[in-house]
Design an enzyme around this catalytic site. Structure first.
Site, PDB file in Angstrom:
ATOM      1  N   ASP A  16      53.315  37.803  32.021  1.00  0.00           N
ATOM      2  CA  ASP A  16      53.916  39.115  31.766  1.00  0.00           C
ATOM      3  C   ASP A  16      53.032  39.878  30.783  1.00  0.00           C
ATOM      4  OD1 ASP A  16      55.651  41.214  31.792  1.00  0.00           O
ATOM      5  OD2 ASP A  16      57.231  40.231  30.640  1.00  0.00           O
ATOM      6  N   GLU A  95      54.079  49.312  38.471  1.00  0.00           N
ATOM      7  CA  GLU A  95      55.347  50.026  38.398  1.00  0.00           C
ATOM      8  C   GLU A  95      55.238  51.503  38.749  1.00  0.00           C
ATOM      9  OE1 GLU A  95      59.333  49.878  35.664  1.00  0.00           O
ATOM     10  OE2 GLU A  95      57.656  48.513  35.382  1.00  0.00           O
ATOM     11  N   LYS A 131      56.792  47.824  41.592  1.00  0.00           N
ATOM     12  CA  LYS A 131      57.961  47.662  40.721  1.00  0.00           C
ATOM     13  C   LYS A 131      58.794  48.933  40.698  1.00  0.00           C
ATOM     14  CE  LYS A 131      57.967  45.369  36.813  1.00  0.00           C
ATOM     15  NZ  LYS A 131      57.607  44.942  35.433  1.00  0.00           N
ATOM     16  N   THR A 155      63.120  45.660  39.291  1.00  0.00           N
ATOM     17  CA  THR A 155      63.178  45.253  37.897  1.00  0.00           C
ATOM     18  C   THR A 155      64.375  45.880  37.194  1.00  0.00           C
ATOM     19  OG1 THR A 155      61.820  45.071  35.891  1.00  0.00           O
ATOM     20  CG2 THR A 155      61.652  47.123  37.129  1.00  0.00           C
ATOM     21  N   PHE A 177      66.781  40.277  34.047  1.00  0.00           N
ATOM     22  CA  PHE A 177      66.315  40.225  32.663  1.00  0.00           C
ATOM     23  C   PHE A 177      67.227  39.333  31.818  1.00  0.00           C
ATOM     24  CE2 PHE A 177      63.344  44.023  31.783  1.00  0.00           C
ATOM     25  CZ  PHE A 177      62.717  43.852  33.002  1.00  0.00           C
TER      26      PHE A 177
END
Length: 316
Positions: A16, A95, A131, A155, A177
Site C-alpha cells: 500500500d 484511482e 480504483k 475502495t 477498510f
C-alpha cells in the site's frame, strides 16, 4: 520464516504505497496507490521529472486549463503506476478522482482515459485496477467497465450494503477498510483500544468473506487500512491484504508462527435477494459509521487530489 513470508502462503500480499523503492524491498504481488500516496510521491525530488513530463503531455492536447490539469494529474498517476509495474509481477491500482464518485459517466470517462494512457506506455489493461469509491454510482460504473475488460477496485468500503452491491454487480475486487472502522469505534465510544476478538473492522471483513464464499461470488476481497499487525494476522487467508510499508517491515522482522484464520468451503448457493438502489441507499444510510467514513474518505482523497492539482498548476 518471518511472518511476512508465512502470510504470503495464505493471502496475496499487496504493498500500500506509491514508493517504488519500498515496493522493491518487500517483493509483493501487487501495489495500490491513491491520491494521498501519489501526493507524497510527487513531493520527492526523484519524481520531479515525471511531474514535468506529465504536464508537457497534457499541454500538447491543446485543451483548456481545467482539462489540462485533470489530464496531467491522471498522467502522473499512470506514470508512477508504470514505474511500479516494473518491480511487481501483478497489478497496480490507480484511482479515479474521488470528487467524481457520484457521477457514473465521468467515472467511466476517466477510467478509460487512465487505461488508454497505460496502454500508450505499453501496459496491458489486465495489469491495472481502476480504483473507485464504493458509492452506488461508482459501483454501476464498474459494472459497465467490466464489460470492456477494465477491472475495478472498489475502495472506501465500510458497509455490508456496499459489499453486496459490489458482488452482485460483478466487481473484480473490493477493499473493505479495517483500520478506519476501528478508528471510528475508538473515537465514538472514547476507548483506548479494542481487543482483536471484538475488533469491528476485522469482524466486518470476516462477515463479507463468509458471505462471498457461501454464495460463490468471484469478487476478490482485499482487506485494507490496518492499524496493527494483529488485525492483519487475524485476517490471514483473506484473498488479498494490502499493507503499508511500516507494517510490512514489522511483519518481516517478526518470526513467530502464524495460522490461517479465514477458511472456506464453496457452498455454490445463489443469493436471490439482489439489492436495489433504494435498498442500497437505505441500508448504507442505516449504518452511521459507514455513512460517515465513506463521506470522510471521499473528502480526504478530494483534498489531496486538489493539492496534486495545485502542484501541477504551480509547475505549468
Amino acid at each position: 520464516m518471518n511472518q511476512l513470508d508465512q502470510l504470503k502462503k495464505y493471502s496475496t500480499v499487496v504493498a500500500d504505497t506509491g514508493n517504488v523503492e519500498l515496493i522493491k524491498k518487500f517483493s509483493t504481488q501487487d501495489a495500490t496507490t491513491n491520491p494521498s500516496l501519489i501526493l507524497n510521491a510527487i513531493k520527492l525530488p526523484k519524481y520531479k521529472n515525471l511531474l514535468l513530463k506529465s504536464i508537457e503531455y497534457a499541454k500538447k492536447k491543446n485543451i483548456n486549463l481545467k482539462e489540462t490539469v485533470s489530464l496531467a494529474s491522471n498522467k502522473i498517476s499512470v506514470d508512477i503506476g508504470t514505474k511500479i509495474l516494473n518491480f511487481i509481477p501483478g497489478r497496480v491500482s490507480t484511482e479515479v478522482d474521488s470528487r467524481l464518485s457520484f457521477n457514473k459517466n465521468l467515472c467511466i470517462f476517466h477510467a478509460k482515459e487512465i487505461i488508454r494512457m497505460y496502454e500508450e506506455n505499453g501496459i496491458k489493461r489486465n495489469r491495472i485496477l481502476i480504483k473507485l469509491a464504493s458509492t452506488w454510482e461508482s459501483i454501476q460504473a464498474a459494472k459497465e467497465l467490466e464489460k470492456e475488460n477494465i477491472n475495478c477496485n472498489l475502495t472506501l468500503l465500510f458497509s455490508f450494503a456496499q459489499a453486496k452491491a459490489c458482488a452482485q454487480s460483478g466487481v473484480f475486487l473490493i477493499s473493505p477498510f479495517v483500520g478506519r472502522i476501528y478508528d471510528w469505534h475508538i473515537n465514538k465510544y472514547n476507548l483506548d483500544s479494542i481487543n482483536i476478538e471484538n475488533d469491528p473492522g476485522v469482524k466486518s471483513v470476516k462477515k463479507i468473506f463468509n458471505f462471498y464464499k457461501k454464495y460463490s461470488y468471484k469478487t476478490i476481497i482485499m482487506a485494507a487500512s490496518f492499524r496493527n499487525i494483529n488485525q492483519i494476522l487475524e485476517l490471514s487467508g483473506c484473498d488479498y491484504l494490502t499493507i503499508s510499508p511500516t507494517l510490512l517491515s514489522e511483519l518481516k522482522s517478526n518470526f513467530n508462527k502464524i495460522d490461517k484464520k479465514l477458511n472456506f468451503t464453496i457452498k455454490n448457493k445463489t443469493y436471490k435477494n439482489k439489492i436495489t438502489e433504494e435498498e442500497f441507499r437505505f441500508e448504507h444510510n442505516e449504518d452511521i459509521m459507514a455513512t460517515e467514513k465513506l463521506s470522510e474518505g471521499i473528502r480526504q482523497f478530494g483534498y489531496d487530489q486538489k493539492k496534486i492539482e495545485d502542484i501541477i498548476i504551480k509547475n505549468i
